[in-house]
Motif scaffolding. Structure first.
Motif, PDB file in Angstrom:
ATOM      1  N   LEU A   1     -10.409   5.660   1.265  1.00  0.00           N
ATOM      2  CA  LEU A   1     -11.797   5.379   1.613  1.00  0.00           C
ATOM      3  C   LEU A   1     -12.645   5.174   0.365  1.00  0.00           C
ATOM      4  O   LEU A   1     -13.523   4.298   0.331  1.00  0.00           O
ATOM      5  CB  LEU A   1     -12.362   6.521   2.462  1.00  0.00           C
ATOM      6  N   GLU A   2     -12.377   5.969  -0.661  1.00  0.00           N
ATOM      7  CA  GLU A   2     -13.102   5.790  -1.919  1.00  0.00           C
ATOM      8  C   GLU A   2     -12.818   4.429  -2.539  1.00  0.00           C
ATOM      9  O   GLU A   2     -13.709   3.778  -3.100  1.00  0.00           O
ATOM     10  CB  GLU A   2     -12.722   6.901  -2.903  1.00  0.00           C
ATOM     11  N   LEU A   3     -11.585   3.978  -2.419  1.00  0.00           N
ATOM     12  CA  LEU A   3     -11.229   2.670  -2.961  1.00  0.00           C
ATOM     13  C   LEU A   3     -11.943   1.550  -2.199  1.00  0.00           C
ATOM     14  O   LEU A   3     -12.403   0.568  -2.791  1.00  0.00           O
ATOM     15  CB  LEU A   3      -9.714   2.474  -2.891  1.00  0.00           C
ATOM     16  N   CYS A   4     -12.066   1.722  -0.878  1.00  0.00           N
ATOM     17  CA  CYS A   4     -12.754   0.706  -0.065  1.00  0.00           C
ATOM     18  C   CYS A   4     -14.229   0.601  -0.446  1.00  0.00           C
ATOM     19  O   CYS A   4     -14.761  -0.495  -0.655  1.00  0.00           O
ATOM     20  CB  CYS A   4     -12.613   1.042   1.415  1.00  0.00           C
ATOM     21  N   THR A   5     -14.884   1.743  -0.535  1.00  0.00           N
ATOM     22  CA  THR A   5     -16.308   1.721  -0.889  1.00  0.00           C
ATOM     23  C   THR A   5     -16.514   1.279  -2.328  1.00  0.00           C
ATOM     24  O   THR A   5     -17.493   0.603  -2.654  1.00  0.00           O
ATOM     25  CB  THR A   5     -16.927   3.102  -0.672  1.00  0.00           C
ATOM     26  N   GLY A   6     -15.585   1.656  -3.204  1.00  0.00           N
ATOM     27  CA  GLY A   6     -15.699   1.228  -4.591  1.00  0.00           C
ATOM     28  C   GLY A   6     -15.464  -0.263  -4.772  1.00  0.00           C
ATOM     29  O   GLY A   6     -15.874  -0.843  -5.782  1.00  0.00           O
ATOM     30  N   SER A   7     -14.834  -0.902  -3.799  1.00  0.00           N
ATOM     31  CA  SER A   7     -14.583  -2.338  -3.861  1.00  0.00           C
ATOM     32  C   SER A   7     -15.719  -3.143  -3.234  1.00  0.00           C
ATOM     33  O   SER A   7     -15.593  -4.362  -3.085  1.00  0.00           O
ATOM     34  CB  SER A   7     -13.264  -2.678  -3.159  1.00  0.00           C
ATOM     35  N   GLY A   8     -16.789  -2.460  -2.847  1.00  0.00           N
ATOM     36  CA  GLY A   8     -17.951  -3.159  -2.308  1.00  0.00           C
ATOM     37  C   GLY A   8     -17.977  -3.277  -0.805  1.00  0.00           C
ATOM     38  O   GLY A   8     -18.782  -4.049  -0.267  1.00  0.00           O
ATOM     39  N   PHE A   9     -17.149  -2.527  -0.098  1.00  0.00           N
ATOM     40  CA  PHE A   9     -17.120  -2.568   1.359  1.00  0.00           C
ATOM     41  C   PHE A   9     -17.743  -1.300   1.928  1.00  0.00           C
ATOM     42  O   PHE A   9     -17.705  -0.233   1.315  1.00  0.00           O
ATOM     43  CB  PHE A   9     -15.684  -2.710   1.877  1.00  0.00           C
ATOM     44  N   ARG A  10     -18.314  -1.456   3.095  1.00  0.00           N
ATOM     45  CA  ARG A  10     -18.883  -0.306   3.808  1.00  0.00           C
ATOM     46  C   ARG A  10     -17.967   0.033   4.972  1.00  0.00           C
ATOM     47  O   ARG A  10     -17.594  -0.842   5.759  1.00  0.00           O
ATOM     48  CB  ARG A  10     -20.283  -0.627   4.325  1.00  0.00           C
ATOM     49  N   VAL A  11     -17.615   1.313   5.080  1.00  0.00           N
ATOM     50  CA  VAL A  11     -16.720   1.765   6.145  1.00  0.00           C
ATOM     51  C   VAL A  11     -17.530   1.931   7.423  1.00  0.00           C
ATOM     52  O   VAL A  11     -18.441   2.768   7.512  1.00  0.00           O
ATOM     53  CB  VAL A  11     -16.028   3.080   5.764  1.00  0.00           C
ATOM     54  N   VAL A  12     -17.224   1.119   8.424  1.00  0.00           N
ATOM     55  CA  VAL A  12     -17.944   1.150   9.696  1.00  0.00           C
ATOM     56  C   VAL A  12     -17.299   2.123  10.674  1.00  0.00           C
ATOM     57  O   VAL A  12     -17.982   2.853  11.387  1.00  0.00           O
ATOM     58  CB  VAL A  12     -18.009  -0.265  10.315  1.00  0.00           C
ATOM     59  N   ASP A  13     -15.957   2.159  10.696  1.00  0.00           N
ATOM     60  CA  ASP A  13     -15.255   3.007  11.676  1.00  0.00           C
ATOM     61  C   ASP A  13     -13.912   3.420  11.094  1.00  0.00           C
ATOM     62  O   ASP A  13     -13.276   2.667  10.345  1.00  0.00           O
ATOM     63  CB  ASP A  13     -15.059   2.248  12.992  1.00  0.00           C
ATOM     64  N   VAL A  14     -13.479   4.642  11.441  1.00  0.00           N
ATOM     65  CA  VAL A  14     -12.188   5.172  11.010  1.00  0.00           C
ATOM     66  C   VAL A  14     -11.490   5.767  12.224  1.00  0.00           C
ATOM     67  O   VAL A  14     -12.051   6.638  12.907  1.00  0.00           O
ATOM     68  CB  VAL A  14     -12.342   6.255   9.914  1.00  0.00           C
ATOM     69  N   GLN A  15     -10.276   5.303  12.509  1.00  0.00           N
ATOM     70  CA  GLN A  15      -9.482   5.836  13.621  1.00  0.00           C
ATOM     71  C   GLN A  15      -8.114   6.219  13.081  1.00  0.00           C
ATOM     72  O   GLN A  15      -7.366   5.360  12.606  1.00  0.00           O
ATOM     73  CB  GLN A  15      -9.339   4.796  14.739  1.00  0.00           C
ATOM     74  N   VAL A  16      -7.784   7.516  13.156  1.00  0.00           N
ATOM     75  CA  VAL A  16      -6.538   8.041  12.586  1.00  0.00           C
ATOM     76  C   VAL A  16      -5.606   8.444  13.711  1.00  0.00           C
ATOM     77  O   VAL A  16      -6.019   9.077  14.686  1.00  0.00           O
ATOM     78  CB  VAL A  16      -6.821   9.256  11.669  1.00  0.00           C
ATOM     79  N   GLU A  17      -4.330   8.057  13.573  1.00  0.00           N
ATOM     80  CA  GLU A  17      -3.286   8.471  14.508  1.00  0.00           C
ATOM     81  C   GLU A  17      -2.144   9.096  13.712  1.00  0.00           C
ATOM     82  O   GLU A  17      -1.593   8.479  12.805  1.00  0.00           O
ATOM     83  CB  GLU A  17      -2.749   7.276  15.298  1.00  0.00           C
ATOM     84  N   THR A  18      -1.828  10.343  14.052  1.00  0.00           N
ATOM     85  CA  THR A  18      -0.748  11.037  13.349  1.00  0.00           C
ATOM     86  C   THR A  18       0.601  10.606  13.906  1.00  0.00           C
ATOM     87  O   THR A  18       0.732  10.342  15.110  1.00  0.00           O
ATOM     88  CB  THR A  18      -0.906  12.562  13.498  1.00  0.00           C
ATOM     89  N   GLY A  19       1.611  10.544  13.033  1.00  0.00           N
ATOM     90  CA  GLY A  19       2.943  10.135  13.446  1.00  0.00           C
ATOM     91  C   GLY A  19       3.553  11.088  14.452  1.00  0.00           C
ATOM     92  O   GLY A  19       3.140  12.241  14.595  1.00  0.00           O
TER      93      GLY A  19
END
Length: 244
Positions: free
Chosen positions: A180-198
């Motif tokens: 997530l830090e890499l995404c925001t540091g690349s100039g993108f805004r995180v709109v939604d996060v959906q996590v699924e565990t294996g």
């Protein structure tokens, strides 16, 4: 006729050529503002602005020259600014009537402010300050014409695109936070996060869907995520590209 001619050329009488010239300047300047509003099909157009400009100029003429006969009378103290103050407060009723709310949006604020400015221009002309009135009229056209172009450029700004990233990564190593830090540091805004565990017993694999918003290309971000330790796969959902 002799009395009328004397009044026309007697500036001190308050009804001379100077006063008529000041009213004419107020008429001209307020008409210019009214024409601009009329061209934009606003609720207050040519007639309203012209009447406001000429009326406020006349009030100022009356305030300055209309009570000269009372000067020197015992117990009488004149304050020409009192009429001007009443004009300023009275114009608020007209301006307030132009402001309304439609679908939670306020309309008519600029037109009401223009009426207020036209009143001030008329008062300046009637008060013997025509150059200030001309300057304020020029400022009006600069604001409503020039500033609108600047405002449109600022508000339009760059267009933002939404992308979706499907990532498979090694869970329980704080990797999601770094991604997530890499995404925001690349100039993108995180709109939604959906996590699924294996589903495996060790629960070492996890999948996440990231919805991002940004104006740049997402491919450099995909490459950077792929090179991170623990990331097993990245798929760019918007373009259908994947890097395994």
């Amino acid at each position: 006729m002799s009395h009328l001619a004397a009044a026309l050329f007697d500036i001190h009488a308050g009804q001379g050529l100077r006063q008529f010239a000041e009213l004419a300047i107020a008429l001209l300047l307020s008409s210019l503002i009214g024409l601009e509003r009329e061209a934009r099909q606003k609720s207050a157009g040519l007639r309203t602005h012209t009447l406001v400009g000429v009326g406020s100029a006349l009030f100022m003429e009356v305030s300055i020259h209309g009570f000269g006969a009372l000067l020197g009378t015992d117990g009488v103290a004149l304050d020409p600014s009192r009429v001007a103050a009443q004009v300023v407060s009275g114009i608020g009723f007209i301006g307030g009537g132009l402001i309304f709310v439609r679908r939670d949006a306020v309309r008519g604020l600029t037109t009401a402010a223009t009426i207020w400015l036209t009143c001030a221009i008329g008062m300046a002309c009637g008060g013997g300050l025509p150059l200030l009135g001309i300057g304020a009229t020029a400022a009006h056209f600069l604001i409503v014409r020039g500033f609108s172009v600047v405002s449109e450029r600022i508000t339009s700004g760059p267009s933002f695109d939404r992308v979706e990233l499907h990532l498979t990564y090694q869970a329980q190593h704080g990797l999601l936070g770094r991604m997530l830090e890499l995404c925001t540091g690349s100039g993108f805004r995180v709109v939604d996060v959906q996590v699924e565990t294996g589903t495996d017993e060790a629960r070492t694999a996890a999948e996440v869907l990231l919805r991002l918003e940004g104006s740049g290309s997402a491919h450099p971000l995909v490459e950077a995520l792929t090179e991170m330790d623990g990331v097993r796969g990245v798929a760019l959902g918007r373009h259908g590209d994947s890097t395994e």
